[in-house]
Write a protein that holds these residues in place. Structure first.
Motif, PDB file in Angstrom:
ATOM      1  N   LYS A 782      95.793 100.625 -92.528  1.00 16.25           N
ATOM      2  CA  LYS A 782      97.191 100.364 -92.846  1.00 16.25           C
ATOM      3  C   LYS A 782      97.975 101.623 -93.208  1.00 16.25           C
ATOM      4  CE  LYS A 782      96.619  95.613 -94.564  1.00 16.25           C
ATOM      5  NZ  LYS A 782      96.777  94.730 -95.750  1.00 16.25           N
ATOM      6  N   GLY A 783      97.291 102.740 -93.369  1.00 12.69           N
ATOM      7  CA  GLY A 783      97.966 103.975 -93.756  1.00 12.69           C
ATOM      8  C   GLY A 783      98.160 104.127 -95.245  1.00 12.69           C
ATOM      9  N   THR A 784      97.562 103.218 -96.031  1.00 13.01           N
ATOM     10  CA  THR A 784      97.739 103.284 -97.487  1.00 13.01           C
ATOM     11  C   THR A 784      97.074 104.524 -98.068  1.00 13.01           C
ATOM     12  OG1 THR A 784      97.775 100.864 -97.565  1.00 13.01           O
ATOM     13  CG2 THR A 784      97.425 102.021 -99.646  1.00 13.01           C
ATOM     14  N   ALA A 787      99.243 107.478 -97.458  1.00 14.52           N
ATOM     15  CA  ALA A 787     100.423 107.438 -98.325  1.00 14.52           C
ATOM     16  C   ALA A 787     100.082 107.844 -99.751  1.00 14.52           C
ATOM     17  CB  ALA A 787     101.039 106.037 -98.295  1.00 14.52           C
ATOM     18  N   LEU A 788      98.927 107.398-100.232  1.00 11.54           N
ATOM     19  CA  LEU A 788      98.514 107.776-101.584  1.00 11.54           C
ATOM     20  C   LEU A 788      98.263 109.279-101.688  1.00 11.54           C
ATOM     21  CD1 LEU A 788      96.045 104.910-102.623  1.00 11.54           C
ATOM     22  CD2 LEU A 788      98.357 105.321-103.459  1.00 11.54           C
ATOM     23  N   LYS A 790      99.634 111.633 -99.840  1.00 12.73           N
ATOM     24  CA  LYS A 790     100.922 112.313 -99.787  1.00 12.73           C
ATOM     25  C   LYS A 790     101.652 112.208-101.127  1.00 12.73           C
ATOM     26  CE  LYS A 790     105.265 112.432 -97.205  1.00 12.73           C
ATOM     27  NZ  LYS A 790     106.057 111.822 -96.118  1.00 12.73           N
ATOM     28  N   LYS A 791     101.533 111.042-101.762  1.00 14.75           N
ATOM     29  CA  LYS A 791     102.202 110.839-103.043  1.00 14.75           C
ATOM     30  C   LYS A 791     101.683 111.805-104.093  1.00 14.75           C
ATOM     31  CE  LYS A 791     102.511 107.464-106.818  1.00 14.75           C
ATOM     32  NZ  LYS A 791     102.135 106.094-107.256  1.00 14.75           N
ATOM     33  N   TRP A 792     100.351 111.887-104.224  1.00 12.68           N
ATOM     34  CA  TRP A 792      99.782 112.658-105.323  1.00 12.68           C
ATOM     35  C   TRP A 792      99.584 114.120-104.985  1.00 12.68           C
ATOM     36  CZ3 TRP A 792     100.001 110.915-109.998  1.00 12.68           C
ATOM     37  CH2 TRP A 792     100.055 109.536-110.207  1.00 12.68           C
ATOM     38  N   TRP A 793      99.588 114.482-103.737  1.00 13.74           N
ATOM     39  CA  TRP A 793      99.450 115.890-103.382  1.00 13.74           C
ATOM     40  C   TRP A 793     100.816 116.586-103.270  1.00 13.74           C
ATOM     41  CZ3 TRP A 793      95.103 113.444-103.534  1.00 13.74           C
ATOM     42  CH2 TRP A 793      93.897 114.128-103.499  1.00 13.74           C
ATOM     43  N   GLN A 794     101.810 115.869-102.727  1.00 13.90           N
ATOM     44  CA  GLN A 794     103.087 116.524-102.443  1.00 13.90           C
ATOM     45  C   GLN A 794     104.228 116.012-103.310  1.00 13.90           C
ATOM     46  OE1 GLN A 794     103.845 116.264 -98.234  1.00 13.90           O
ATOM     47  NE2 GLN A 794     101.797 116.957 -97.681  1.00 13.90           N
ATOM     48  N   GLU A 795     104.368 114.701-103.382  1.00 13.26           N
ATOM     49  CA  GLU A 795     105.536 114.150-104.049  1.00 13.26           C
ATOM     50  C   GLU A 795     105.467 114.270-105.572  1.00 13.26           C
ATOM     51  OE1 GLU A 795     105.837 110.179-102.675  1.00 13.26           O
ATOM     52  OE2 GLU A 795     106.210 110.728-100.584  1.00 13.26           O
ATOM     53  N   MET A 796     104.299 114.062-106.152  1.00 12.49           N
ATOM     54  CA  MET A 796     104.159 114.094-107.601  1.00 12.49           C
ATOM     55  C   MET A 796     103.864 115.518-108.076  1.00 12.49           C
ATOM     56  SD  MET A 796     104.705 110.956-108.497  1.00 12.49           S
ATOM     57  CE  MET A 796     104.091 110.824-110.173  1.00 12.49           C
ATOM     58  N   GLY A 797     104.920 116.329-108.110  1.00 10.03           N
ATOM     59  CA  GLY A 797     104.774 117.694-108.619  1.00 10.03           C
ATOM     60  C   GLY A 797     104.393 118.710-107.577  1.00 10.03           C
ATOM     61  N   GLY A 798     104.245 118.326-106.328  1.00 11.12           N
ATOM     62  CA  GLY A 798     103.879 119.271-105.283  1.00 11.12           C
ATOM     63  C   GLY A 798     105.096 119.779-104.537  1.00 11.12           C
ATOM     64  N   GLY A 799     104.833 120.415-103.409  1.00 11.74           N
ATOM     65  CA  GLY A 799     105.911 120.912-102.568  1.00 11.74           C
ATOM     66  C   GLY A 799     106.583 122.169-103.073  1.00 11.74           C
ATOM     67  N   LEU A 800     106.003 122.831-104.107  1.00  9.70           N
ATOM     68  CA  LEU A 800     106.647 124.026-104.646  1.00  9.70           C
ATOM     69  C   LEU A 800     106.578 125.194-103.688  1.00  9.70           C
ATOM     70  CD1 LEU A 800     105.379 123.867-108.351  1.00  9.70           C
ATOM     71  CD2 LEU A 800     107.500 122.978-107.371  1.00  9.70           C
TER      72      LEU A 800
END
Length: 933
Positions: A782-784, A787-788, A790-800
């Motif tokens: 399902k891609g879950t 998605a998880l 991406k959430k915890w690696w990039q969206e939650m404090g990542g992408g710096l």
């Protein structure tokens, strides 16, 4: 045979046939020897004798029980005396005794007098084989209890392999290690062949014998301390419930523990009452197919069925006598142990029992082979679960047969999952499990603190999919789970599972062979590999004159020298070549002098124009000069092409100092130290690897002082940053990716050293492994899972560092000002130099105009400036002071005041130049053709 005996036999036969034809059942005595206290056996025997009268509508015989008692199960003398008493009473068969110590006397005496001897308890076949009489197919002993080999032994695979019930069940459960509890030698004999099943040396088997007394807790506690939770129990049924209750007290009868009860009538035991309140898996065996009230023990049930088998054999022989010319006298005569008379029908009775295959009222099919052993029986496989006993399959000589469908098993498993509260053990580690420090209500509560992370979200997704409840705990020692070869123990999360203190263990726990030997793992929820973490080099500030980098300084010097040399050669050779001297006045056919275009300035202009790939309007005509120019053009073609090709690489790629590009480079050098987490899966990978490079790296890591190992990934990352590119850290690629999103000073070097995965650990043989793996597979499809991550690696404090990566990508196709700044500098310097030269030329022209037109330099300067700033003027008059009438006032004044003008200009002009000026002024051939630059 003498005439009297023949007459007596004939009369007796006629009597038997006459009584049979009139439906009168003839009495036949059946003997039995029991020990004191065998009331269950006596009751079953007497009940079976009584019920045989109703088996047939018109029975030919009425069985009469003759029971003898012996006081002790080792009283051989008394046993022999009781056998002789039965012979004197004229019995047709002897049942018992149950004791292995006295059965040999009965068997040998029965064989001597051809009396059928029927046993109903378990016997080890090796004991029978040791008896010379028992070896013969004509032996008088028949054991109606299921054969020993088929119950307990497992032989090598052969075309005629004898399958074993207990061994097949253990093998089907895929136990890697187990403990066996037995009470006596018979119990050990029943399980000894199961103990020889193929297994690895890392999976030992524990064997313990119950001691005397009623307290078995020490043995059970010892087994519990060994973290062995697969147990075979072979003890007397009267003690079985007592042992299970004590196992429950010491928490051995707990989750994920599997028990096999070898007693073949376990369905009659109150095992469900003991199991109540626990989730242990208890598998029992049952030979019983039907229930007869009052027959509660297996041996009694077998004795009960054996009586009916004997009765059927007697009725069968009697039926054969009707059509037989020489009928067999079935009724036994009194015999004596002091003479050699034998029971004439004894051999026929045992043969008939071997030939018959009767369905017992309790224990099912009874089929006796030529050696008097019961074969081809069925053993039911029972699962003791709430709310009742469930038959999952059966065993026969062909092996195990499961009767529960996959749908039924899955339904039961799903129901048990939904009813269970899962205890989940984890450890702190970003981004898998992290403490919430901003005071928000995100995440879940663990020990009065809130935690969040990838693993917590993953468990929540699995719980929603499988509909179960859960609670988290932090592992007390904070370790993943490492094996200590000295103490043979585990720590961390693996220890919690082995101690059955947790149902699941989840974090960045790597699936390894060693861990899989202790616990089970679900399918991986994340795939990864070992990679190298290294600090980024400090980006070099581009050199202002980086455009000079494609060629070395020596080449630039040689090119400048070549330029000057060729220019001078061109100048000199042009003066020598006659073809380069031209008539300056083409209209004059006989000029007084010739001109050469290749002066030093024009020669340098031609060479510099060729070098810049622009050419020149001054071209050579003489062959020698053309040859020289051609060679210079060839030289410039090669050099400029090489420069242009190399310039792209130097200006579009940041030349960073990267001393290592992969693990091979890391292994070859000694300047950069490298290490990993101590005792982790990464260090174990290098320790256990057979690859020469990795073995060499492991040796270097263990020998380095100070130690290159760290206690955590955070410590390793911090060491990489502070080491200023003198330390590299070996860690999982996913952890590197996570930290690269938040720390722009580090980077991943090279590819993956291996391929592995993170999985959810479960206790060995956990039934929940399959549904949890299925849930992970569903979430992946399902891609879950993506998605998880991406959430915890990039969206939650990542992408710096995403912006830096984008700029770096653009940098490979676009040049910044620092890369080409030197070119702009050269352009500005050149433009400035040209402006200075233009000023010099302007001033020099002012001087010439002032002299030629006999005006002051100031007047000439002002006139020239006015014309220069008048950008709309497209033509320039020859005389800058010309009036509307066409006569220059300046010129007139000069003509009228020649001496005065000469005195004004003479102050800054030499007299020889004035004479030349007057001469040129009076010359009409050139004054009108003068052009202004």
């Amino acid at each position: 045979m003498n005439p009297q005996c023949r007459f007596f036999s004939t009369v007796l036969t006629l009597f038997i046939l006459t009584t049979q034809s009139h439906g009168i059942a003839r009495p036949i005595k059946i003997g039995a020897i029991f020990h004191r206290g065998d009331e269950d056996y006596i009751s079953a025997f007497q009940r079976a004798i009584a019920e045989t009268r109703y088996e047939y509508l018109a029975p030919a015989f009425e069985l009469i029980p003759v029971i003898k008692h012996i006081d002790a199960d080792t009283d051989s003398f008394n046993t022999a005396a009781k056998v002789c008493e039965l012979l004197e009473e004229g019995v047709a068969a002897i049942f018992g005794p149950a004791s292995p110590h006295t059965r040999g006397i009965v068997a040998s005496t029965a064989a001597r007098y051809d009396i059928p001897h029927i046993e109903y308890v378990w016997r080890e076949n090796e004991g029978l084989r040791a008896d010379p009489i028992a070896k013969s197919p004509s032996s008088m002993t028949i054991n109606v209890f299921p054969d020993n080999e088929m119950i307990s032994q497992a032989r090598a695979l052969e075309p005629n392999r004898i399958r074993s019930a207990i061994a097949d069940i253990v093998e089907s459960m895929q136990w890697r290690n187990f403990a066996a509890i037995y009470e006596n030698d018979d119990g050990l004999s029943r399980i000894q062949k199961t103990l020889t099943l193929k297994r690895t040396k890392d999976n030992p088997i524990t064997i313990r014998q119950l001691g005397k007394g009623s307290d078995y807790r020490p043995i059970l506690k010892e087994i519990n301390s060994l973290s062995v939770c697969n147990i075979i129990i072979d003890i007397e049924p009267q003690k079985l419930i007592h042992v299970l209750n004590q196992a429950k007290e010491v928490k051995l009868l707990s989750d994920y523990c599997n028990f096999i009860i070898t007693y073949l009538d376990s369905s009659k035991l109150p095992i469900l009452e003991v199991r109540n309140g626990t989730t242990a898996n208890i598998t029992g065996l049952s030979l019983r197919e039907n229930d007869v009230e009052g027959i509660n023990w297996l041996n009694s049930a077998v004795l009960y069925d054996a009586v009916f088998l004997l009765n059927k054999a007697l009725e069968t022989l009697n039926a054969r006598n009707v059509d037989n010319d020489e009928p067999i006298v079935i009724e036994p005569m009194p015999l004596s142990c002091n003479d050699g008379k034998r029971y004439q029908a004894g051999q026929n009775i045992t043969s008939a029992m071997r030939e018959l295959s009767k369905i017992g009222k309790i224990t099912g099919t009874m089929s006796i082979d030529e050696y008097g052993r019961r074969r081809n029986f069925n053993v039911r496989i029972l699962d003791f679960r709430q709310p009742g006993i469930v038959e999952t399959g059966f065993w026969d000589p062909d092996g195990l047969h499961f009767i529960r469908t996959e749908q039924e098993l899955e339904s039961y498993l799903n129901k048990s999952v939904q009813e269970k509260m899962f205890r989940i053990s984890t450890r702190l580690g970003a981004p898998y499990v992290m403490e919430v420090t901003d005071g928000s209500t995100r995440g879940i509560m663990i020990d009065q603190k809130r935690y969040e992370g990838y693993c917590i979200d993953l468990i929540e997704e699995i719980a929603q999919h499988l509909k179960f409840q859960y609670k988290f705990e932090l592992v007390p020692d904070g370790q993943y789970g490492n094996f200590n070869p000295k103490t043979k123990t585990w720590n961390g999360l693996i220890r919690r599972l082995l101690d059955r203190e947790a149902d699941l263990a989840i974090c960045d726990l790597t699936i390894t062979y060693q861990r899989e030997s202790a616990v089970d793992f679900s399918m991986p929820f994340m795939n990864l590999g070992i990679s190298i973490l290294f600090s980024k080099p400090e980006e070099k500030v581009p050199d202002l004159f980086s455009f000079l980098s494609p060629l070395s300084a020596d080449v630039w010097i040689y090119m400048a020298t070549a330029y000057l040399a060729v220019s001078i050669m061109l100048f000199l050779q042009a003066r020598m070549a006659p073809g380069e001297w031209d008539n300056p006045h083409p209209c004059n056919a006989d000029p007084e002098e010739l001109e050469n275009n290749f002066n030093l300035k024009n020669s340098m202009w031609l060479t510099i124009g060729s070098l810049m790939q622009q050419g020149s309007d001054i071209l050579p005509k003489a062959p020698s000069i053309r040859m020289l120019a051609s060679m210079w053009w060839f030289f410039t073609l090669i050099m400029i092409s090489s420069y242009t090709a190399n310039l792209a690489a130097f200006l579009t790629v940041d030349k960073m100092d990267t001393p290592i590009k992969g693990v091979e480079d890391l292994a070859k050098q000694t300047k950069i130290k490298y290490g990993s987490i101590v005792g982790g899966s990464t260090s174990n990978f290098f320790r256990d690897s057979n690859y020469s490079t990795y073995k060499r790296m492991w040796a270097v890591m263990t020998e380095n002082r100070p130690s290159v190992f760290t206690d955590s990934n955070d410590e390793g990352v911090d060491r990489v940053i502070k080491s200023k590119r003198t330390y590299a850290f070996l860690m999982e690629s996913t952890s590197i990716e996570y930290r690269m999103e938040r720390n722009c000073e580090i980077e991943k070097v090279g590819g993956l050293l291996d391929n592995k995965g993170y999985g959810i650990a479960l206790p060995r043989n956990s039934p929940y492994r399959t549904p949890i793996s299925g849930a992970i597979l569903t979430l992946s499809e399902k891609g879950t899972l993506s998605a998880l991550k991406k959430k915890w690696w990039q969206e939650m404090g990542g992408g710096l560092c995403k912006k830096d990566d984008t700029e770096k990508t653009v940098n490979t196709s676009e040049l910044g000002l620092p890369n080409v700044g030197g070119v702009f500098l050269v352009l500005m310097c050149g433009c400035g130099a040209s402006f200075i030269i233009a000023i010099c030329e302007f001033l020099w022209n002012i001087r010439k105009v002032a002299v030629r037109e006999k005006i002051t330099p100031r007047e000439a300067l002002m006139a020239e400036l006015k014309f220069a700033v008048n950008v709309w003027a497209v033509t320039k008059p020859v005389k800058i002071a010309k009036t509307n009438s066409g006569t220059s006032s300046v010129e007139g004044g000069l003509n009228g005041r020649g001496s005065t003008a000469r005195s004004i200009v003479g102050s800054f002009l030499r007299l020889d130049m004035l004479d030349k000026f007057d001469k040129d002024h009076n010359t009409n051939n050139r004054s009108n053709d003068r052009k202004i630059n």
